[in-house]
Design an enzyme around this catalytic site. Sequence first.
Site, PDB file in Angstrom:
ATOM      1  N   HIS A   1       0.828  -1.213   0.000  1.00 58.11           N
ATOM      2  CA  HIS A   1       0.000   0.000   0.000  1.00 58.11           C
ATOM      3  C   HIS A   1       0.866   1.269   0.000  1.00 58.11           C
ATOM      4  CE1 HIS A   1      -3.719   2.220   1.392  1.00 58.11           C
ATOM      5  NE2 HIS A   1      -2.772   3.079   1.729  1.00 58.11           N
ATOM      6  N   GLU A   2       1.785   1.342   0.959  1.00 59.64           N
ATOM      7  CA  GLU A   2       2.615   2.550   1.071  1.00 59.64           C
ATOM      8  C   GLU A   2       3.540   2.704  -0.133  1.00 59.64           C
ATOM      9  OE1 GLU A   2       1.635   4.613   3.091  1.00 59.64           O
ATOM     10  OE2 GLU A   2       0.485   3.301   4.417  1.00 59.64           O
TER      11      GLU A   2
ATOM     12  N   HIS B   1       1.772   4.512  -2.818  1.00 59.61           N
ATOM     13  CA  HIS B   1       1.879   5.974  -2.656  1.00 59.61           C
ATOM     14  C   HIS B   1       3.261   6.450  -3.092  1.00 59.61           C
ATOM     15  CE1 HIS B   1      -1.924   6.448  -0.674  1.00 59.61           C
ATOM     16  NE2 HIS B   1      -1.587   5.799   0.421  1.00 59.61           N
TER      17      HIS B   1
ATOM     18  N   HIS C   1       3.720   6.508  -6.806  1.00 62.52           N
ATOM     19  CA  HIS C   1       2.939   7.628  -7.347  1.00 62.52           C
ATOM     20  C   HIS C   1       3.696   8.949  -7.173  1.00 62.52           C
ATOM     21  CE1 HIS C   1      -1.398   9.491  -7.522  1.00 62.52           C
ATOM     22  NE2 HIS C   1      -0.664   9.810  -8.558  1.00 62.52           N
TER      23      HIS C   1
HETATM   24 ZN   LIG Z   1      -2.958   5.201   1.947  1.00 62.84          ZN
END
Ligand SMILES: [Zn+2]
Length: 614
Positions: free
Chosen positions: A400-401, A404, A407
């Site tokens: 998940h991290e 980010h 991105h």
């Molecule tokens: Zn998040």
Amino acid sequence: MPRVVLDSERTAGATRTRDQIELKHKWKIEDLYASEGAWEKDLAELESEMRAFARCKGKLGKSAKQLAKCLDQQLSIVKRQYRLSNYASRLHDQDASVTLGQQLYERIGKVGTRMSAALAFVEPEILAIPPKKLDTFLQSNAIADYRHYIDNITRRRAHVRSPSEEEIIARAGDLADVPYNVYQTLSTLNLPFPEVKFSDGSTVKLSQALYTRYRSAADRADRIAVFQAFWQAYRDFRESYAGLLAGVVSRDRYHAEVRSYKSDLEAALDATCVPTSIYTTMIEQVRAGRPLLWRYLKLKKKLLGLAELGYHDLYASIIPSVEMKYEFVPAREIVLAALAPLGPDYIAIMKKAFEERWTDVYPTKGKRSGAYMSGSAYDVHPFVLLNYNDDYDSMSTLAHEFGHAGHSFLSNKHQRFHNSRYPIFVAEVASITNEDLLRLHVTGAERDAKKKLFLLGEYLESWRTTVFRQALFAEFELRIHEMAQAGKPLTADLLDETYLALLREYYGEADGVCKIDPHYAVEWAYIPHFFYNFYMFQYTTSFIASTAIARRIHGGDTGARDAYLSMLRAGGSRYPVELLEMAGVDMRSAEPYKIAFEAMEQALTEIEKLVESK
Ligand SMILES: [Zn+2]
């Protein structure tokens, strides 16, 4: 605002100190500043830039060239302030017992306040440039790079009032936080939580944290006791809660009215340029998908061996927890294999992140709990904080991290600073897409039926809590604003009645799926997000968009992958809905919902088969 995406807050339970962790598992904070001295030097540079910027005042409308020059200067200031505060925050978060981090954090926070004041003239001055003149400016190459940035200011021209009126509106801002502050105090400090007696004879004095722990109690009588006692506490104060919620709705109404918006929803969503149809489409589509939730709840009822499923049974786990150990280094390889469909360029970023120490991996004494990614050091690299705990949840948080981080890395690389900050509406798409690719990879490869059941069960729970529950909240929020706009007083009775009706509709009471005890109708008082002004719908839209994206990419659709990567690279250079459109997801249409619900149906079919064959 520095861009920190904050995720789950979990207790770290750290036993080790920082110096007991291998260097390769700690982030390389020196990439921000080699020493405290280097930080001080950069701060001095920021101060001198801020002084120089004052000379731009009154000159923004002179020429396109002059405007571009001043905006360049402004960007340099903000970028530097972000990097300085990034260093202070990382230092503080890695170990709160080291006071230097706290000191630097407080100092840069004050500089940030002064910076905001020093830059405050920019927007009004741009708005004061006559539209025709600004249009000719925008034709010039000198300013071409700022078109989206300027449009994002001028698009709200019709909603900005005269300078003296704006000042009055700004002053009312002090009052805006009152309902929420009182709400927090009441809920966390003053609300007298009762004691509950469990079937094994033990007693527990409830709190919000203990409610979330015991609402999933395996013994049904215990769950019911927890629900009855916990909601009674809120019922005892429901008129006060209704008053606070009515207060916050009036606040939203005030802002919508003084800025001439048609509705509270339009006013809230316009802040990030999201059309209201995104919100209403989401509610319609999730409502249409309820039969899948009901099918899942019927399976839950069967597995729990109940004659009737009640609202107090929803958190009970249907699948025994299984031991699944994922140590960090092997987990990293699993994540890389899961993300392989994103292509070699994306994998190269992930490897770079591991090699160049972007991540602080393990819980240690004094370290901040939870997990987050900060991408605000524009010309350095993203930083990721984890509290890695060797389980599936930790591995999923890593994916998940890193979503980010990927991105931020791509948008910082491909966009100039002012276009690099992506909007909140798309932020969680990059992270949940990675989480979902990991889930598809691990579940697909798992041969152990018990582990597979566990993974599918967790996934279906996330559908219930992230899609259906959040959509219900979003619909409630919309309804109470609409009722207030129509002049109806938001009494406790009206709130209870509205909330209860929605619970019954979403959980299929009329279809015999789940029985809702009216005692629980006061749940609305428990949700702090109703004070955040139409924020929650983004949990649902992000989940749906990512599910659609991950499903296509996992299926080997390279066109979908390239479209998705182009969205990541675009950062914040376009408006939210256009960004998702670049990724091949049109949130104004039913299509992403259709694809996402297929994923849910597939998981349901798989779990039903596994249960049958047991
Ligand atoms: Zn998040």
